[in-house]
Design a protein around this motif. Structure first.
Motif, PDB file in Angstrom:
ATOM      1  N   GLU A  99      28.981  34.780  33.635  1.00 18.02           N
ATOM      2  CA  GLU A  99      28.561  33.603  34.183  1.00 18.02           C
ATOM      3  C   GLU A  99      27.631  33.607  35.266  1.00 18.02           C
ATOM      4  O   GLU A  99      26.975  32.739  35.759  1.00 18.02           O
ATOM      5  CB  GLU A  99      29.705  32.721  34.613  1.00 18.02           C
ATOM      6  N   ASN A 100      27.822  34.925  35.957  1.00 17.38           N
ATOM      7  CA  ASN A 100      27.001  35.204  37.261  1.00 17.38           C
ATOM      8  C   ASN A 100      26.903  34.177  38.265  1.00 17.38           C
ATOM      9  O   ASN A 100      25.861  33.783  38.689  1.00 17.38           O
ATOM     10  CB  ASN A 100      25.416  35.497  36.806  1.00 17.38           C
ATOM     11  N   PRO A 101      28.020  33.878  38.957  1.00 16.24           N
ATOM     12  CA  PRO A 101      28.174  33.027  39.847  1.00 16.24           C
ATOM     13  C   PRO A 101      27.839  33.764  40.988  1.00 16.24           C
ATOM     14  O   PRO A 101      27.610  34.726  41.394  1.00 16.24           O
ATOM     15  CB  PRO A 101      29.736  32.566  40.191  1.00 16.24           C
ATOM     16  N   SER A 102      27.163  32.864  42.304  1.00 13.61           N
ATOM     17  CA  SER A 102      26.963  33.405  43.309  1.00 13.61           C
ATOM     18  C   SER A 102      28.042  33.771  44.355  1.00 13.61           C
ATOM     19  O   SER A 102      29.203  33.576  43.944  1.00 13.61           O
ATOM     20  CB  SER A 102      26.169  32.075  44.194  1.00 13.61           C
ATOM     21  N   VAL A 103      27.426  34.542  45.211  1.00 17.66           N
ATOM     22  CA  VAL A 103      28.595  35.169  45.997  1.00 17.66           C
ATOM     23  C   VAL A 103      29.497  33.924  46.714  1.00 17.66           C
ATOM     24  O   VAL A 103      30.600  33.986  46.941  1.00 17.66           O
ATOM     25  CB  VAL A 103      28.019  36.070  47.189  1.00 17.66           C
ATOM     26  N   ALA A 104      28.569  32.777  47.233  1.00 16.61           N
ATOM     27  CA  ALA A 104      29.202  31.702  47.792  1.00 16.61           C
ATOM     28  C   ALA A 104      30.335  31.062  46.996  1.00 16.61           C
ATOM     29  O   ALA A 104      31.526  30.796  47.194  1.00 16.61           O
ATOM     30  CB  ALA A 104      28.293  31.027  48.277  1.00 16.61           C
ATOM     31  N   ASP A 105      29.972  30.774  45.615  1.00 11.37           N
ATOM     32  CA  ASP A 105      30.897  30.438  44.395  1.00 11.37           C
ATOM     33  C   ASP A 105      32.274  31.291  44.396  1.00 11.37           C
ATOM     34  O   ASP A 105      33.291  30.787  44.228  1.00 11.37           O
ATOM     35  CB  ASP A 105      30.257  29.981  43.317  1.00 11.37           C
ATOM     36  N   ARG A 106      31.840  32.539  44.263  1.00  9.27           N
ATOM     37  CA  ARG A 106      33.109  33.476  44.092  1.00  9.27           C
ATOM     38  C   ARG A 106      33.859  33.447  45.153  1.00  9.27           C
ATOM     39  O   ARG A 106      35.050  33.550  45.214  1.00  9.27           O
ATOM     40  CB  ARG A 106      32.847  34.944  43.944  1.00  9.27           C
ATOM     41  N   GLN A 107      33.285  33.291  46.543  1.00 10.38           N
ATOM     42  CA  GLN A 107      34.302  33.272  47.697  1.00 10.38           C
ATOM     43  C   GLN A 107      35.164  32.133  47.698  1.00 10.38           C
ATOM     44  O   GLN A 107      36.322  31.847  47.902  1.00 10.38           O
ATOM     45  CB  GLN A 107      33.305  33.376  48.957  1.00 10.38           C
ATOM     46  N   LYS A 108      34.406  30.851  47.149  1.00 12.99           N
ATOM     47  CA  LYS A 108      35.038  29.524  47.491  1.00 12.99           C
ATOM     48  C   LYS A 108      36.057  29.433  46.235  1.00 12.99           C
ATOM     49  O   LYS A 108      37.251  28.912  46.491  1.00 12.99           O
ATOM     50  CB  LYS A 108      33.995  28.355  47.245  1.00 12.99           C
ATOM     51  N   ALA A 109      35.986  30.124  45.235  1.00 13.67           N
ATOM     52  CA  ALA A 109      37.085  30.157  44.061  1.00 13.67           C
ATOM     53  C   ALA A 109      38.293  31.049  44.646  1.00 13.67           C
ATOM     54  O   ALA A 109      39.339  30.625  44.287  1.00 13.67           O
ATOM     55  CB  ALA A 109      36.300  30.644  42.823  1.00 13.67           C
ATOM     56  N   ALA A 110      37.831  32.059  45.279  1.00 13.24           N
ATOM     57  CA  ALA A 110      39.061  32.964  45.715  1.00 13.24           C
ATOM     58  C   ALA A 110      39.880  32.120  46.816  1.00 13.24           C
ATOM     59  O   ALA A 110      41.065  32.213  46.790  1.00 13.24           O
ATOM     60  CB  ALA A 110      38.563  34.201  46.265  1.00 13.24           C
ATOM     61  N   ALA A 111      39.098  31.358  47.595  1.00 10.30           N
ATOM     62  CA  ALA A 111      39.744  30.778  48.799  1.00 10.30           C
ATOM     63  C   ALA A 111      40.632  29.352  48.108  1.00 10.30           C
ATOM     64  O   ALA A 111      41.699  29.252  48.472  1.00 10.30           O
ATOM     65  CB  ALA A 111      38.676  30.139  49.869  1.00 10.30           C
ATOM     66  N   GLU A 112      40.275  28.968  47.208  1.00 13.46           N
ATOM     67  CA  GLU A 112      40.729  27.749  46.450  1.00 13.46           C
ATOM     68  C   GLU A 112      42.261  28.391  45.696  1.00 13.46           C
ATOM     69  O   GLU A 112      43.277  27.839  45.955  1.00 13.46           O
ATOM     70  CB  GLU A 112      39.993  27.209  45.380  1.00 13.46           C
ATOM     71  N   PHE A 113      41.818  29.483  44.965  1.00 13.31           N
ATOM     72  CA  PHE A 113      43.224  30.028  44.339  1.00 13.31           C
ATOM     73  C   PHE A 113      44.293  30.286  45.566  1.00 13.31           C
ATOM     74  O   PHE A 113      45.299  30.194  45.435  1.00 13.31           O
ATOM     75  CB  PHE A 113      42.958  31.301  43.590  1.00 13.31           C
ATOM     76  N   ALA A 114      43.603  30.894  46.630  1.00 14.36           N
ATOM     77  CA  ALA A 114      44.633  31.193  47.726  1.00 14.36           C
ATOM     78  C   ALA A 114      45.680  30.051  48.124  1.00 14.36           C
ATOM     79  O   ALA A 114      46.532  30.043  48.443  1.00 14.36           O
ATOM     80  CB  ALA A 114      43.770  31.817  49.036  1.00 14.36           C
ATOM     81  N   ARG A 115      44.792  28.935  48.174  1.00 13.00           N
ATOM     82  CA  ARG A 115      45.455  27.664  48.611  1.00 13.00           C
ATOM     83  C   ARG A 115      46.614  27.205  47.515  1.00 13.00           C
ATOM     84  O   ARG A 115      47.812  26.778  47.837  1.00 13.00           O
ATOM     85  CB  ARG A 115      44.575  26.552  48.502  1.00 13.00           C
ATOM     86  N   MET A 116      46.242  27.343  46.329  1.00 11.03           N
ATOM     87  CA  MET A 116      47.557  27.002  45.349  1.00 11.03           C
ATOM     88  C   MET A 116      48.542  28.144  44.782  1.00 11.03           C
ATOM     89  O   MET A 116      49.565  27.823  43.866  1.00 11.03           O
ATOM     90  CB  MET A 116      46.689  26.512  43.925  1.00 11.03           C
ATOM     91  N   LYS A 117      48.209  29.264  45.414  1.00 12.98           N
ATOM     92  CA  LYS A 117      49.067  30.691  44.744  1.00 12.98           C
ATOM     93  C   LYS A 117      50.395  30.358  44.975  1.00 12.98           C
ATOM     94  O   LYS A 117      51.311  30.624  43.805  1.00 12.98           O
ATOM     95  CB  LYS A 117      48.698  31.721  45.682  1.00 12.98           C
ATOM     96  N   ASN A 118      50.716  29.803  46.046  1.00 12.65           N
ATOM     97  CA  ASN A 118      52.509  29.625  46.235  1.00 12.65           C
ATOM     98  C   ASN A 118      52.925  28.343  45.193  1.00 12.65           C
ATOM     99  O   ASN A 118      54.025  28.300  44.713  1.00 12.65           O
ATOM    100  CB  ASN A 118      53.006  29.583  47.601  1.00 12.65           C
ATOM    101  N   HIS A 119      52.016  27.559  45.094  1.00 16.47           N
ATOM    102  CA  HIS A 119      52.438  26.476  44.132  1.00 16.47           C
ATOM    103  C   HIS A 119      52.755  26.920  43.008  1.00 16.47           C
ATOM    104  O   HIS A 119      53.769  26.640  42.081  1.00 16.47           O
ATOM    105  CB  HIS A 119      51.164  25.323  44.273  1.00 16.47           C
ATOM    106  N   ILE A 120      51.948  27.765  42.471  1.00 20.11           N
ATOM    107  CA  ILE A 120      51.937  28.445  41.136  1.00 20.11           C
ATOM    108  C   ILE A 120      52.961  29.246  40.817  1.00 20.11           C
ATOM    109  O   ILE A 120      54.044  29.151  39.880  1.00 20.11           O
ATOM    110  CB  ILE A 120      50.791  29.095  40.624  1.00 20.11           C
ATOM    111  N   PHE A 121      53.298  30.309  41.688  1.00 22.59           N
ATOM    112  CA  PHE A 121      54.271  31.410  41.770  1.00 22.59           C
ATOM    113  C   PHE A 121      55.639  31.073  42.191  1.00 22.59           C
ATOM    114  O   PHE A 121      56.548  31.670  41.856  1.00 22.59           O
ATOM    115  CB  PHE A 121      53.799  32.694  42.241  1.00 22.59           C
TER     116      PHE A 121
END
Length: 316
Positions: free
Chosen positions: A152-174
């Motif tokens: 998909e070749n996302p930009s660095v900014a999009d990859r960072q945003k996706a990682a930050a978004e997962f960090a927000r939901m991590k405890n909710h999931i696990f």
């Protein structure tokens, strides 16, 4: 790669090119010509036989001295050495394991013992000594999902945003919320707080509970040999990234087909609300191969079939 030629001259014999074998041989007997060339695309014989000096040699007056002939052949060999060359070919190694878009190609990368895959930068790199940094992996089972996002070749900014978004939901999931039915999108986390009957798909290793509810609970089966927390993170980060790329920067929920290590893609929803914690979960327990990988998908179903197994109430 330098191409070189070695000529060995014996017994003062003259040489010619054999038209059938394309090898220089002694016209009479007792002589040999060795032509070694590491760059096989260009053979030094072509230079020897077409060289003007060689053409002169074929029509020259007879020379009887062995010394004269030997010196001449050595000169021709030297000309071949400096005239014939092929482009330098560098062994690809770790850095050469790339997709067409320039990102690292995870599977062949991790097929090389000295390589590691840089998840953060989507590149194949030399494996450092000692413990691997968190951004590097040598786990081949992660490649199906990691390769998808590299394509998909996302930009660095999009990859960072996706990682930050997962960090927000991590405890909710696990771990889950105070409400036992909120979050807990893994088998063990959900079953620790709930005893509902459920159903698992043996092909995708996804499960659903509260099957008669308006919104059943779908989870990743994280029992031994199935999904790890890292697998779930890779899958969710991929779904979030796809939502960023294809759905107005993830301003609303989006569901996308994501490849898994079990050989089948699944439909994964990136759930977004303005007030609540975001989430990520399977949208149905069955495979999503009817949808192109990386494209939007819809609910795949929780119904029983030959690939499902029932989970009785109150058991793990």
């Amino acid at each position: 790669m330098q191409c070189f030629s070695i000529v060995v001259y014996f017994h003062g014999r003259a040489y010619r090119q054999d038209e059938t074998s394309n090898i220089i041989i002694d016209a009479m007997s007792g002589g040999s010509f060795l032509s070694w060339c590491l760059a096989l695309k260009v053979h030094p014989i072509a230079v020897l036989t077409n060289n003007p000096l060689h053409q002169w040699y074929k029509t020259r007056p007879s020379v009887s001295t062995v010394l004269h002939r030997s010196i001449f052949v050595l000169v021709i060999s030297a000309l071949a050495t400096f005239t014939v060359a092929a482009p330098v070919v560098v062994a690809p190694g770790c850095a050469g394991q790339k997709l067409e878009n320039g990102n690292g190609n995870c599977t062949p990368c991790l097929g090389i013992a000295t390589c590691a895959y840089d998840v953060a930068n989507m590149q194949c790199v030399n494996k450092p000594g000692g413990a691997l940094p968190a951004t590097l992996t040598t786990d081949k089972t992660r490649c199906p999902t990691l390769s998808q996002i590299a394509q998909e070749n996302p930009s660095v900014a999009d990859r960072q945003k996706a990682a930050a978004e997962f960090a927000r939901m991590k405890n909710h999931i696990f771990v889950g919320e105070s409400d036992p039915s909120s979050g807990r999108h893994t088998f063990t986390a959900f079953r620790a707080a709930n005893k509902d009957a459920g159903r698992c798909d043996k092909e995708t290793n996804l499960c659903a509970f509260k099957l008669t509810a308006q919104t059943p609970k779908t989870v990743w089966d994280d029992r031994a040999g199935k999904y790890t927390k890292q697998d779930v993170e890779d899958i969710c980060t991929t779904a979030i990234t796809l939502n960023l790329l294809h759905n107005n920067k993830a301003a609303s929920p989006g569901s996308f087909a994501v490849q898994t290590k079990f050989g089948k893609s699944i439909c994964v929803q990136h759930f977004v609300t303005k007030s609540n914690t975001p989430s990520c979960f399977p949208l149905g327990i069955h495979h999503a191969t009817q949808f192109p990988v990386g494209k939007p998908c819809t609910f795949t179903g929780n119904d029983a079939n030959t690939l499902t197994v029932e989970v009785p109430q109150g058991t793990s």
